[in-house]
Design an enzyme around this catalytic site. Structure first.
Site, PDB file in Angstrom:
ATOM      1  N   TYR A  85       2.306   1.911  -3.424  1.00  0.00           N
ATOM      2  CA  TYR A  85       1.193   2.294  -4.188  1.00  0.00           C
ATOM      3  C   TYR A  85       1.021   4.039  -3.881  1.00  0.00           C
ATOM      4  CZ  TYR A  85      -3.537   3.155  -6.289  1.00  0.00           C
ATOM      5  OH  TYR A  85      -4.613   3.316  -7.145  1.00  0.00           O
ATOM      6  N   ASP A  86       0.873   4.257  -2.470  1.00  0.00           N
ATOM      7  CA  ASP A  86       0.414   5.581  -2.326  1.00  0.00           C
ATOM      8  C   ASP A  86       1.454   6.457  -2.575  1.00  0.00           C
ATOM      9  OD1 ASP A  86      -0.967   4.813   0.940  1.00  0.00           O
ATOM     10  OD2 ASP A  86      -1.917   5.036  -1.095  1.00  0.00           O
ATOM     11  N   CYS A 109      21.451  15.088 -30.506  1.00  0.00           N
ATOM     12  CA  CYS A 109      22.543  14.125 -30.884  1.00  0.00           C
ATOM     13  C   CYS A 109      23.548  14.856 -31.775  1.00  0.00           C
ATOM     14  CB  CYS A 109      21.924  12.877 -31.475  1.00  0.00           C
ATOM     15  SG  CYS A 109      21.370  13.220 -33.260  1.00  0.00           S
ATOM     16  N   LYS A 140     -23.266  22.381 -25.363  1.00  0.00           N
ATOM     17  CA  LYS A 140     -22.586  21.395 -24.862  1.00  0.00           C
ATOM     18  C   LYS A 140     -21.889  21.810 -23.650  1.00  0.00           C
ATOM     19  CE  LYS A 140     -18.480  18.318 -26.319  1.00  0.00           C
ATOM     20  NZ  LYS A 140     -17.857  18.498 -25.062  1.00  0.00           N
ATOM     21  N   ARG A 154     -18.439   7.180 -17.275  1.00  0.00           N
ATOM     22  CA  ARG A 154     -18.289   6.719 -18.452  1.00  0.00           C
ATOM     23  C   ARG A 154     -16.789   5.785 -18.497  1.00  0.00           C
ATOM     24  NH1 ARG A 154     -17.187  10.357 -23.727  1.00  0.00           N
ATOM     25  NH2 ARG A 154     -14.997  10.573 -23.053  1.00  0.00           N
ATOM     26  N   LYS A 185     -27.420  16.531 -33.559  1.00  0.00           N
ATOM     27  CA  LYS A 185     -27.649  15.293 -33.368  1.00  0.00           C
ATOM     28  C   LYS A 185     -28.590  15.111 -34.586  1.00  0.00           C
ATOM     29  CE  LYS A 185     -27.106  15.263 -28.498  1.00  0.00           C
ATOM     30  NZ  LYS A 185     -27.734  14.994 -27.256  1.00  0.00           N
ATOM     31  N   ASP A 189     -19.487  20.849 -20.511  1.00  0.00           N
ATOM     32  CA  ASP A 189     -18.120  20.169 -20.172  1.00  0.00           C
ATOM     33  C   ASP A 189     -18.281  19.475 -18.808  1.00  0.00           C
ATOM     34  OD1 ASP A 189     -15.806  18.635 -20.526  1.00  0.00           O
ATOM     35  OD2 ASP A 189     -14.522  20.418 -20.420  1.00  0.00           O
ATOM     36  N   ASP A 196       0.946  -1.208  -0.054  1.00  0.00           N
ATOM     37  CA  ASP A 196       0.079   0.151  -0.133  1.00  0.00           C
ATOM     38  C   ASP A 196       0.907   1.229  -0.062  1.00  0.00           C
ATOM     39  OD1 ASP A 196      -2.034  -1.625   0.140  1.00  0.00           O
ATOM     40  OD2 ASP A 196      -2.824  -1.016   1.968  1.00  0.00           O
ATOM     41  N   CYS A 248      15.399  15.547 -37.373  1.00  0.00           N
ATOM     42  CA  CYS A 248      16.868  15.087 -37.004  1.00  0.00           C
ATOM     43  C   CYS A 248      17.106  13.761 -37.941  1.00  0.00           C
ATOM     44  CB  CYS A 248      17.027  14.568 -35.502  1.00  0.00           C
ATOM     45  SG  CYS A 248      18.352  13.456 -35.313  1.00  0.00           S
ATOM     46  N   CYS A 265      19.859   8.572 -32.633  1.00  0.00           N
ATOM     47  CA  CYS A 265      19.602   9.613 -32.055  1.00  0.00           C
ATOM     48  C   CYS A 265      18.807   9.045 -30.670  1.00  0.00           C
ATOM     49  CB  CYS A 265      18.636  10.619 -32.657  1.00  0.00           C
ATOM     50  SG  CYS A 265      18.004  12.079 -31.676  1.00  0.00           S
ATOM     51  N   LYS A 275     -17.128  23.253 -31.495  1.00  0.00           N
ATOM     52  CA  LYS A 275     -16.617  23.719 -30.114  1.00  0.00           C
ATOM     53  C   LYS A 275     -16.436  25.281 -30.587  1.00  0.00           C
ATOM     54  CE  LYS A 275     -15.153  20.022 -27.446  1.00  0.00           C
ATOM     55  NZ  LYS A 275     -13.786  19.912 -27.159  1.00  0.00           N
ATOM     56  N   SER A 333     -17.913   8.914 -27.257  1.00  0.00           N
ATOM     57  CA  SER A 333     -17.749  10.536 -27.276  1.00  0.00           C
ATOM     58  C   SER A 333     -18.102  10.993 -28.661  1.00  0.00           C
ATOM     59  CB  SER A 333     -16.178  10.900 -27.105  1.00  0.00           C
ATOM     60  OG  SER A 333     -15.125   9.951 -27.909  1.00  0.00           O
ATOM     61  N   LEU A 334     -17.819  12.227 -28.855  1.00  0.00           N
ATOM     62  CA  LEU A 334     -18.269  12.695 -30.123  1.00  0.00           C
ATOM     63  C   LEU A 334     -17.066  13.415 -30.913  1.00  0.00           C
ATOM     64  CD1 LEU A 334     -20.902  15.330 -28.500  1.00  0.00           C
ATOM     65  CD2 LEU A 334     -21.540  13.576 -30.141  1.00  0.00           C
ATOM     66  N   CYS A 362      20.627  18.653 -34.715  1.00  0.00           N
ATOM     67  CA  CYS A 362      19.589  18.176 -33.651  1.00  0.00           C
ATOM     68  C   CYS A 362      20.431  18.619 -32.253  1.00  0.00           C
ATOM     69  CB  CYS A 362      19.714  16.724 -33.849  1.00  0.00           C
ATOM     70  SG  CYS A 362      18.741  16.013 -32.225  1.00  0.00           S
ATOM     71  N   GLU A 376     -24.965  14.472 -18.383  1.00  0.00           N
ATOM     72  CA  GLU A 376     -23.815  15.076 -17.851  1.00  0.00           C
ATOM     73  C   GLU A 376     -24.087  15.417 -16.597  1.00  0.00           C
ATOM     74  OE1 GLU A 376     -21.606  14.807 -20.200  1.00  0.00           O
ATOM     75  OE2 GLU A 376     -19.989  16.128 -19.840  1.00  0.00           O
ATOM     76  N   TYR A 434     -29.160  13.631 -22.079  1.00  0.00           N
ATOM     77  CA  TYR A 434     -29.038  13.823 -23.481  1.00  0.00           C
ATOM     78  C   TYR A 434     -29.389  12.789 -24.384  1.00  0.00           C
ATOM     79  CZ  TYR A 434     -24.052  13.251 -22.581  1.00  0.00           C
ATOM     80  OH  TYR A 434     -22.889  12.659 -21.866  1.00  0.00           O
ATOM     81  N   GLU A 462     -27.994  21.283 -29.571  1.00  0.00           N
ATOM     82  CA  GLU A 462     -27.985  21.611 -28.185  1.00  0.00           C
ATOM     83  C   GLU A 462     -26.765  22.297 -27.422  1.00  0.00           C
ATOM     84  OE1 GLU A 462     -28.259  17.659 -26.273  1.00  0.00           O
ATOM     85  OE2 GLU A 462     -30.474  17.656 -26.541  1.00  0.00           O
TER      86      GLU A 462
HETATM   87  S1  IVH Z   1     -24.840  13.516 -27.068  1.00  0.00           S
HETATM   88  C1  IVH Z   1     -22.695   9.011 -28.023  1.00  0.00           C
HETATM   89  N1  IVH Z   1     -25.274  15.763 -26.050  1.00  0.00           N
HETATM   90  O1  IVH Z   1     -19.562  15.684 -24.506  1.00  0.00           O
HETATM   91  C2  IVH Z   1     -22.263  10.419 -27.253  1.00  0.00           C
HETATM   92  N2  IVH Z   1     -22.990  14.828 -25.145  1.00  0.00           N
HETATM   93  O2  IVH Z   1     -17.415  15.541 -25.964  1.00  0.00           O
HETATM   94  C3  IVH Z   1     -23.753  11.220 -27.394  1.00  0.00           C
HETATM   95  N3  IVH Z   1     -21.877  16.440 -23.779  1.00  0.00           N
HETATM   96  O3  IVH Z   1     -19.300  12.177 -24.210  1.00  0.00           O
HETATM   97  C4  IVH Z   1     -23.366  12.376 -26.532  1.00  0.00           C
HETATM   98  N4  IVH Z   1     -23.138  18.006 -23.685  1.00  0.00           N
HETATM   99  O4  IVH Z   1     -20.165  13.507 -22.203  1.00  0.00           O
HETATM  100  C5  IVH Z   1     -24.346  14.842 -25.967  1.00  0.00           C
HETATM  101  N5  IVH Z   1     -25.740  17.978 -25.214  1.00  0.00           N
HETATM  102  C6  IVH Z   1     -24.812  16.854 -25.304  1.00  0.00           C
HETATM  103  C7  IVH Z   1     -23.781  17.116 -24.471  1.00  0.00           C
HETATM  104  C8  IVH Z   1     -23.037  16.221 -24.528  1.00  0.00           C
HETATM  105  C9  IVH Z   1     -22.171  17.462 -23.232  1.00  0.00           C
HETATM  106  C10 IVH Z   1     -20.723  15.588 -23.554  1.00  0.00           C
HETATM  107  C11 IVH Z   1     -20.964  14.153 -23.175  1.00  0.00           C
HETATM  108  C12 IVH Z   1     -19.854  13.469 -24.556  1.00  0.00           C
HETATM  109  C13 IVH Z   1     -18.780  14.685 -24.528  1.00  0.00           C
HETATM  110  C14 IVH Z   1     -18.038  14.456 -25.856  1.00  0.00           C
END
Ligand code: IVH
Length: 702
Positions: A42-43, A423, A125, A146, A302, A127, A39, A438, A444, A326, A89-90, A420, A186, A238, A123
């Site tokens: 690990y720590d 090297c 987004k 996830r 979507k 984070d 442990d 290089c 190198c 984005k 993810s997207l 370089c 989310e 979502y 929609e």
């Molecule tokens: S739809 C199959 N809708 O952004 C995945 N995702 O960068 C469908 N997120 O993994 C995701 N707002 O965690 C969806 N309005 C929204 C969202 C959203 C934030 C997140 C989600 C996804 C990540 C991708």
């Protein structure tokens, strides 16, 4: 070397290596109940990792490193949950052209006419931290993060403390309660709550969170749920995971159902039916984003119709039917104190700006990439300049522009080295290429050790026992000069046994691991070569397309041959390479550039004589159909769909799609105007399926 004196490149590698170590020990401890270290050890490992994240905050991995979150307590005490339907993810768009390309890609895939519109639900987004809530007969039975997309952490008790997570689905007149419903969304913290939470933390002498995302992640992943309960967490829904006993036909209908069950959904949303409307929505949200109660980093589109979503399916880790657009990244102004040259795995000399530390969006940035020599010339960046720096998502910060008005008259042009710095070999720039490399190759140290490490890494040949320090030690001893030498290490067994710190067991374990790794899948082999821009997803796409290394190499060679007498873009084999779903001209050119270098080809030849590269096998299907596990080839025009869609369906049914007929082909699917392939299939006795039969397979009849 002290952890505080690493270059960014060294720090990134060390952070990744420690994360990997920690993950390995977490698995040993939790999944196998067989810890390998104490442990305390690990720590110590964890403390070092966390120390590194504090020293290099701009290099903190988040999404790609889910099990080791910053600000979170030791994650190793949450049970693991396997997602029946992966949490994906997207893919991202960063400008209007990316968005236009996305829309075009869908139209081509679906073979739509110019004026057939696709409707998208748009929609904001947020984070935060994605979470999957599972309801059985309307009752919340589990909640999970996830994780890596396939396996997450069980955070059921933590999620129950969040007010906007209904403990039971609300009964209503419009939608009945399904037997199983996985609601995905989310977990996040609103801006005002985040600020007051940090105030309290500061007041109590605790470290404030860097941003609302970290605060949400750190708050959810608490073993003591009273801590989670005290945090102002919210949830918006979502999408769905597994669902039984409910039929929905569109994203809009899903949103209505979610509201009726008691969930909050992400507003303001809008149904958009043209590219113009998509852009209008993006601009609208951009205008009001600072008035929204939560931080957002872009918008998500979507496809509204679920039937279209089903047809579009998925590409590696993201749905083809959705995209995130984005916002432009946050920027700050600071001074360049120095320009340092780093040498990477591919020998590329990367200039890095050593900055006066500056706060960008809650993270202190000390280094920023200057990309390459041409960028320095183009932007005329000099030591001492005042510059605009930006952070875009997870990537290393970058210098965007110079404030020339603030330049002192003494500022001297930066002279890029032509040797370089590691090297001393000449660093050369080939005509038409922006990067100076290089020329030392494996002589190198910066390149050789990095490349051997990459090669033995988890996603490549996955050889345990050949980590950074071992690779470096064996390279310095002259035993490992190139990846091929790994497979000749047996010949040095006696020499290894004589080395300090190498016991009989560790040498044998290493040699055994190497022997096991000798048989490798095609996608891993392609990935391990380290071709610029060819990561795991691209390697898999290439493997799926070419099926055998021989076929891939043949295609590359014919492109190289073609380029001797014509423009690369006119080569038929090059066009085929670019037609592989998701592979564009830029990646294709990188692949060809890689193979045009003799030393790369030499290493590949050596490797091929020492390892066994298996043909691509599609193992990823839960569905049974006549083509599952079979190798098929398409020819001619299919009446109901384009070639890309047909390929994608075949792959999702567990088939390998090859481009030419051979004795290994199980079925040829022949549409209208099938030509020489049909003839060849006949000669070889390969079964030929008609367009109609293919349609039956698609509809699940066969
Ligand atoms: S739809 C199959 N809708 O952004 C995945 N995702 O960068 C469908 N997120 O993994 C995701 N707002 O965690 C969806 N309005 C929204 C969202 C959203 C934030 C997140 C989600 C996804 C990540 C991708």
């Amino acid at each position: 070397m002290s952890d505080s004196k690493l270059t960014d490149l060294e720090a990134v590698a060390l952070i990744a290596e420690l994360a990997e170590e920690i993950r390995k020990h977490d698995i040993a401890y939790h999944q196998k109940d067989a810890p390998v270290i104490s442990d305390a050890e690990y720590d110590a490992l964890r403390r070092r990792y966390e120390g590194l994240l504090k020293l290099y905050p701009h290099l903190v991995p988040h999404d790609n490193n889910p099990e080791v979150l910053v600000g979170a307590p030791a994650a190793n005490s949450f049970a693991k949950v396997k997602h029946k339907i992966p949490m994906l993810s997207l893919s991202n768009a960063f400008n209007a052209e990316d968005l236009e390309e996305f829309s075009k890609r869908l139209r081509t895939f679906l073979q739509l006419e110019e004026n057939d519109a696709i409707a998208f639900v748009a929609e904001p987004k947020i984070d935060g931290l994605s979470c999957s809530l599972r309801y059985e007969e309307g009752v919340l039975v589990s909640a999970s993060t996830r994780g890596d997309g396939n396996t997450g952490e069980n955070i059921t008790e933590n999620a129950r403390t969040i007010k906007s997570v209904p403990a039971e689905l609300h009964k209503n007149n419009s939608f009945k309660i399904p037997s199983v419903l996985e609601v995905r969304g989310e977990i996040y913290i609103e801006k005002a709550d985040f600020l007051s939470m940090n105030e309290t933390r500061k007041h109590n002498g605790e470290q404030p969170f860097a941003n609302p995302r970290n605060a949400a992640a750190g708050s959810v992943r608490q073993l003591d749920i009273t801590v989670t309960a005290s945090r102002p967490l919210k949830f918006f829904a979502y999408t769905l995971g597994e669902a039984e006993g409910i039929e929905l036909s569109s994203q809009e209908e899903l949103r209505a159902a979610l509201v009726s069950y008691g969930f909050e959904i992400n507003e303001p949303s809008r149904l958009c039916s043209s590219e113009k409307e998509l852009i209008e929505y993006y601009n609208y949200i951009g205008d009001i984003r600072y008035n929204l109660p939560f931080d957002i980093d872009g918008v998500v589109y979507k496809a509204n119709d679920f039937a279209l979503q089903r047809r579009l399916g998925f590409v590696s880790r993201s749905p083809r039917w959705a995209i995130a657009y984005k916002f432009a990244p946050e920027q700050a102004i600071t001074k360049i104190n120095d320009i340092i040259i780093q040498v990477g795995r591919t020998g590329a000399l990367t200039p890095v700006a050593d900055l006066e530390p500056v706060n960008i969006g809650g993270v202190i940035v000390k280094r920023a990439t200057l990309h390459n020599e041409s960028e320095i010339i183009r932007k005329d960046i000099r030591i001492g300049d005042i510059v605009h720096v930006q952070r875009a998502g997870d990537v290393i910060p970058q210098v965007v522009s110079v404030d020339k008005g603030k330049r002192k008259s003494k500022g001297k042009k930066f002279v890029f080295p032509d040797v370089c710095p590691v090297c001393g070999s000449p660093a050369v720039r080939r005509e038409g290429i922006v990067v100076r490399r290089c020329s030392g190759g494996f002589s190198c140290p910066a390149q050789a050790v990095e490349r051997i490490r990459y090669f033995t890494g988890r996603k490549a040949f996955n050889i345990e026992g050949l980590g950074d320090s071992t690779a470096k030690e064996l390279w310095e001893a002259g035993i490992l000069k190139s990846p091929a030498d790994i497979f000749r290490l047996k010949e040095h067994k006696e020499e290894l046994l004589k080395r300090d710190g190498w016991g009989k067991k560790s040498v044998e374990n290493l040699l055994d691991a190497i022997d096991t790794a000798r048989t490798v899948s095609l996608e891993r082999f392609i990935f391990s070569l380290g071709i610029p821009q060819v990561g795991t997803a691209t390697a898999l796409l290439l493997a799926k397309h070419y099926v055998s290394y021989g076929a891939f190499e043949k295609a590359v060679n014919s492109i190289l041959e073609d380029t001797k007498h014509k423009d690369i873009e006119e080569s038929a084999a090059f066009k085929e390479l670019c037609s592989v779903d998701q592979i564009g001209v830029a990646i294709a050119k990188d692949i060809i550039e890689f193979y045009s270098q003799k030393h790369n080809v030499r290493i590949i030849e050596e490797l091929l004589s020492l390892v066994d590269v298996k043909e691509y096998q599609n193992t990823k299907s839960d569905i049974d159909s006549v083509i599952t596990g079979k190798t098929i080839v398409f020819t001619g025009t299919l009446s109901s769909m384009g070639r890309n869609e047909a390929k994608s369906i075949a792959q999702s049914l567990g088939a390998v799609v090859a481009s030419s007929v051979s004795s290994k082909t199980d079925f040829l699917i022949a549409g209208e105007d099938a030509g020489s392939k049909a003839q060849k299939a006949k000669e070889l006795g390969v079964a030929v399926l008609t367009d109609e039969e293919w349609q039956k397979i698609v509809n699940g009849v066969f």
